[in-house]
Design an enzyme around this catalytic site. Structure first.
Site, PDB file in Angstrom:
ATOM      1  N   CYS A 110       0.846  -1.200   0.000  1.00  0.00           N
ATOM      2  CA  CYS A 110       0.000   0.000   0.000  1.00  0.00           C
ATOM      3  C   CYS A 110       0.886   1.258   0.000  1.00  0.00           C
ATOM      4  O   CYS A 110       1.580   1.511  -0.979  1.00  0.00           O
ATOM      5  CB  CYS A 110      -0.976  -0.034   1.179  1.00  0.00           C
ATOM      6  SG  CYS A 110      -2.346   1.141   1.012  1.00  0.00           S
TER       7      CYS A 110
ATOM      8  N   HIS B 235      -3.735  -5.200   0.474  1.00  0.00           N
ATOM      9  CA  HIS B 235      -3.213  -5.663   1.768  1.00  0.00           C
ATOM     10  C   HIS B 235      -3.209  -7.191   1.846  1.00  0.00           C
ATOM     11  O   HIS B 235      -4.241  -7.805   2.114  1.00  0.00           O
ATOM     12  CB  HIS B 235      -4.050  -5.082   2.913  1.00  0.00           C
ATOM     13  CG  HIS B 235      -3.829  -3.623   3.109  1.00  0.00           C
ATOM     14  ND1 HIS B 235      -2.827  -3.118   3.910  1.00  0.00           N
ATOM     15  CD2 HIS B 235      -4.462  -2.546   2.578  1.00  0.00           C
ATOM     16  CE1 HIS B 235      -2.864  -1.797   3.871  1.00  0.00           C
ATOM     17  NE2 HIS B 235      -3.841  -1.424   3.071  1.00  0.00           N
TER      18      HIS B 235
ATOM     19  N   GLU C 196      -1.985  -8.962   4.122  1.00  0.00           N
ATOM     20  CA  GLU C 196      -2.022  -9.423   5.514  1.00  0.00           C
ATOM     21  C   GLU C 196      -3.428  -9.656   6.049  1.00  0.00           C
ATOM     22  O   GLU C 196      -3.602 -10.312   7.081  1.00  0.00           O
ATOM     23  CB  GLU C 196      -1.262  -8.438   6.420  1.00  0.00           C
ATOM     24  CG  GLU C 196      -1.929  -7.087   6.619  1.00  0.00           C
ATOM     25  CD  GLU C 196      -1.597  -6.069   5.533  1.00  0.00           C
ATOM     26  OE1 GLU C 196      -1.763  -4.871   5.790  1.00  0.00           O
ATOM     27  OE2 GLU C 196      -1.174  -6.483   4.429  1.00  0.00           O
TER      28      GLU C 196
ATOM     29  N   SER D  71      -1.680 -12.987  38.169  1.00  0.00           N
ATOM     30  CA  SER D  71      -3.043 -12.443  38.214  1.00  0.00           C
ATOM     31  C   SER D  71      -4.098 -13.471  37.852  1.00  0.00           C
ATOM     32  O   SER D  71      -5.280 -13.277  38.140  1.00  0.00           O
ATOM     33  CB  SER D  71      -3.156 -11.264  37.239  1.00  0.00           C
ATOM     34  OG  SER D  71      -3.081 -11.723  35.897  1.00  0.00           O
ATOM     35  N   GLY D  72      -3.688 -14.555  37.212  1.00  0.00           N
ATOM     36  CA  GLY D  72      -4.661 -15.503  36.686  1.00  0.00           C
ATOM     37  C   GLY D  72      -4.974 -15.235  35.226  1.00  0.00           C
ATOM     38  O   GLY D  72      -5.645 -16.015  34.564  1.00  0.00           O
ATOM     39  N   GLY D  73      -4.480 -14.096  34.703  1.00  0.00           N
ATOM     40  CA  GLY D  73      -4.651 -13.771  33.293  1.00  0.00           C
ATOM     41  C   GLY D  73      -3.707 -14.588  32.427  1.00  0.00           C
ATOM     42  O   GLY D  73      -2.806 -15.272  32.929  1.00  0.00           O
TER      43      GLY D  73
ATOM     44  N   ASP E  20      -1.240 -13.739  30.226  1.00  0.00           N
ATOM     45  CA  ASP E  20       0.182 -13.389  30.152  1.00  0.00           C
ATOM     46  C   ASP E  20       0.950 -13.853  31.386  1.00  0.00           C
ATOM     47  O   ASP E  20       1.986 -14.513  31.274  1.00  0.00           O
ATOM     48  CB  ASP E  20       0.357 -11.877  29.955  1.00  0.00           C
ATOM     49  CG  ASP E  20      -0.280 -11.383  28.668  1.00  0.00           C
ATOM     50  OD1 ASP E  20      -0.468 -12.199  27.752  1.00  0.00           O
ATOM     51  OD2 ASP E  20      -0.604 -10.184  28.579  1.00  0.00           O
ATOM     52  N   SER E  21       0.462 -13.491  32.580  1.00  0.00           N
ATOM     53  CA  SER E  21       1.198 -13.858  33.793  1.00  0.00           C
ATOM     54  C   SER E  21       1.179 -15.372  34.004  1.00  0.00           C
ATOM     55  O   SER E  21       2.138 -15.944  34.523  1.00  0.00           O
ATOM     56  CB  SER E  21       0.640 -13.129  35.021  1.00  0.00           C
ATOM     57  OG  SER E  21      -0.663 -13.553  35.334  1.00  0.00           O
TER      58      SER E  21
END
EC number: 6.3.5.2
Length: 521
Positions: free
Chosen positions: A85, A177, A179, A231-233, A235-236
């Site tokens: 683009c 695009h 992607e 945290s339980g999320g 990522d952590s």
């Protein structure tokens, strides 16, 4: 051990909304890549060691003075280049071609006619062998004259240069695009550039990333102890699983149970990490402190600040008890890194940052361990599955940092939090049973601080209202409300009202984003 960063692609970001998507698509091919601002230090670009360079799209116009441009070092590198683009437009403008503003923007589906198949297009078709592709356009300007040495490889009914190539130099450009999924052959085009033209090996896999990070963490921390706020999320949780595999009992996780988590989440976290995986977890039951601190506070920003500051305070107290901890682990992911890098001119795209742990006291003299800082969220999830975490945990919907504190409108009270957590659990349970959970991007319940008249048995009741919210989105920047079946919503409503004493009415939020945000506060 194989260096999984050896074969890599550099993406220069000109401010496109899709730049991170380009990177994610390349990572999906099994190749490492990084996003740098287009005005990044040219010497560092030259010394990065990429096998190819991609120039992203962007909102600027090459027809205006001072338009962002690729550094000369890009062209001097001798590397393959792929302009997408705006990236193709700046290729044309910088190499002696011409661009012009269109009479009107082209946004949406388009059909591209391949007239001179190059290394990227050869053999691709969406029309039964005919050299035509269904693609996604999003542009105002277009290339009107290809630069010297370039061949026009594709056109559309509206623009003369939909794609161009200088095969000798291995420089390519497309106006559409590749992607986005609307470009049906997009991933095939990216694979041909990254793997076939640039010659990258596909080393970027979940198993290889885990091995690489384990080696890096061990080298970084040695025999020192590491502390992590769990945290339980997603990522952590992935950081905890990865570090436990790397350093075992030298990792201590601190889990602060705020009383504002999902239903029985504290017990679930302890069962998963402490009991099932053998991770050392310190559980701090801090609900009383949180509800006391939030008493009488109804402003959303004030609530966020109190919840965040109290977490830091408690985390500080617990870390002081761990005298041997020299390192703090965080779940920083790659979009956070892109945000902090920024652009010197301010013209590159800036992504809002969501750091896992912010504002830690300066006196905490701990080194940082960030094993996810190279990864996008979808890669973090794949790592979690590879590490043995349950798919139901790894692919859970997003949950706000302040928890139920921002899903209880107005003042936060313990009884409100308990009611809301149970209502939310019923909603999620029914979504899973109806096979609708993975079809929604985020779903949750909200506690409304208003009472509504109802009839329970033969008596009038004056009780609370619960709102249900479910959205479908790709990037969380915009979202549509989820068109859940009426019968399903009726089932959820009946369960909440029948099972929860104190709720007389359930409503469904049918607001899109914009104008509404996904969360209510």
């Amino acid at each position: 051990m194989t260096n999984i960063h050896n074969d890599k692609i550099l993406i220069l970001d000109f401010g496109a909304q899709y730049t991170q998507l380009i990177a994610r698509r390349i990572r999906e091919l099994g190749v490492y890549c990084e996003i740098w601002a287009w005005d990044h230090n040219p010497a560092e670009i030259a010394g990065f060691g990429a096998k190819g360079i991609i120039l992203s799209g962007g909102p600027e116009s090459t027809t205006l003075p001072g338009a962002p441009a690729a550094p000369q070092e890009v062209f001097d590198s001798g590397l393959p280049i792929f302009g997408i683009c705006y990236g193709m437009q700046t290729l044309a403008a910088q190499l002696g071609g011409a661009t012009e503003a269109a009479d009107q923007r082209e946004f949406g589906h388009a059909e591209v006619n391949v007239i001179n198949p190059d290394a990227l297009f050869k053999g691709l078709s969406d029309h039964g062998g005919e050299p035509k592709l269904n693609v996604w356009m999003s542009h105002g300007d277009h290339v009107s004259v290809a630069p010297p040495g370039f061949t026009i490889t594709a056109t559309t009914d509206r623009i003369p240069v939909a794609a161009m190539a200088n095969e000798e130099k291995r420089w390519y450009g497309v106006q559409f695009h590749p992607e986005v999924t609307h470009t049906l052959q997009g991933q095939a085009l990216l694979r041909r550039f990254v793997v076939d033209v640039c010659g990258c090996q596909t080393l970027w896999t979940a198993a290889n990333i885990i091995d690489d990070q384990i080696a890096r963490v061990r080298e970084q921390v040695g025999d020192d102890e590491v502390i992590l706020g769990l945290s339980g999320g997603v990522d952590s949780s992935v950081v905890a699983a990865l570090l436990h595999k790397a350093i075992g009992e030298k990792l201590t996780c601190v889990f602060v149970d705020t009383g504002l988590l999902r239903w029985q989440e504290g017990d679930q976290v302890m069962a998963m990490f402490a009991e099932h995986m053998g991770v050392k977890v310190v559980r701090v039951n801090a609900a009383d402190r949180y509800f006391a601190a939030l008493e009488g506070v109804s402003d959303p920003e004030a609530k966020r600040k109190i919840i965040g500051n109290l977490f830091v305070e408690i985390f500080d107290e617990e870390s002081n008890k761990l005298k041997n901890a020299k390192w703090l682990a965080q779940g920083t992911i790659y979009p956070d890194v892109i945000e902090s890098a920024g652009s010197k001119t301010g013209k590159a795209h800036v992504i809002k940052s969501h750091h896992n742990v912010g504002g830690l006291p300066e006196h905490m003299k701990l080194g940082l361990v960030e094993p996810l800082r190279e990864l996008f969220k979808d890669e973090v999830r794949r790592l979690g599955v590879e590490l043995g975490l349950p798919r139901t945990m790894v692919y859970r919907h997003p949950f706000p940092g302040p928890g139920l504190g921002v899903r209880i409108l107005g003042e936060v009270k313990r009884e409100y939090a308990e009611l809301l957590a149970k209502a939310d659990a019923i909603f999620i349970d029914e979504l899973r049973k109806a096979d609708l959970y993975d079809k929604t991007s985020q779903a949750f319940a909200v506690f409304l601080p208003v009472k509504s008249v109802g009839v329970v048995g033969d008596a009038r009741a004056y009780e609370w209202v619960i709102a249900l919210r479910a959205v479908e989105t790709i990037d969380f920047m915009t979202a549509h409300w989820a068109h859940l079946p009426y019968e399903f919503l009726g089932t959820v409503s009946n369960r909440i009202i029948n099972e929860l004493r104190g709720v007389s009415r359930v409503v469904y939020d049918i607001s899109g984003k914009p104008p509404a945000t996904i969360e209510w506060e």
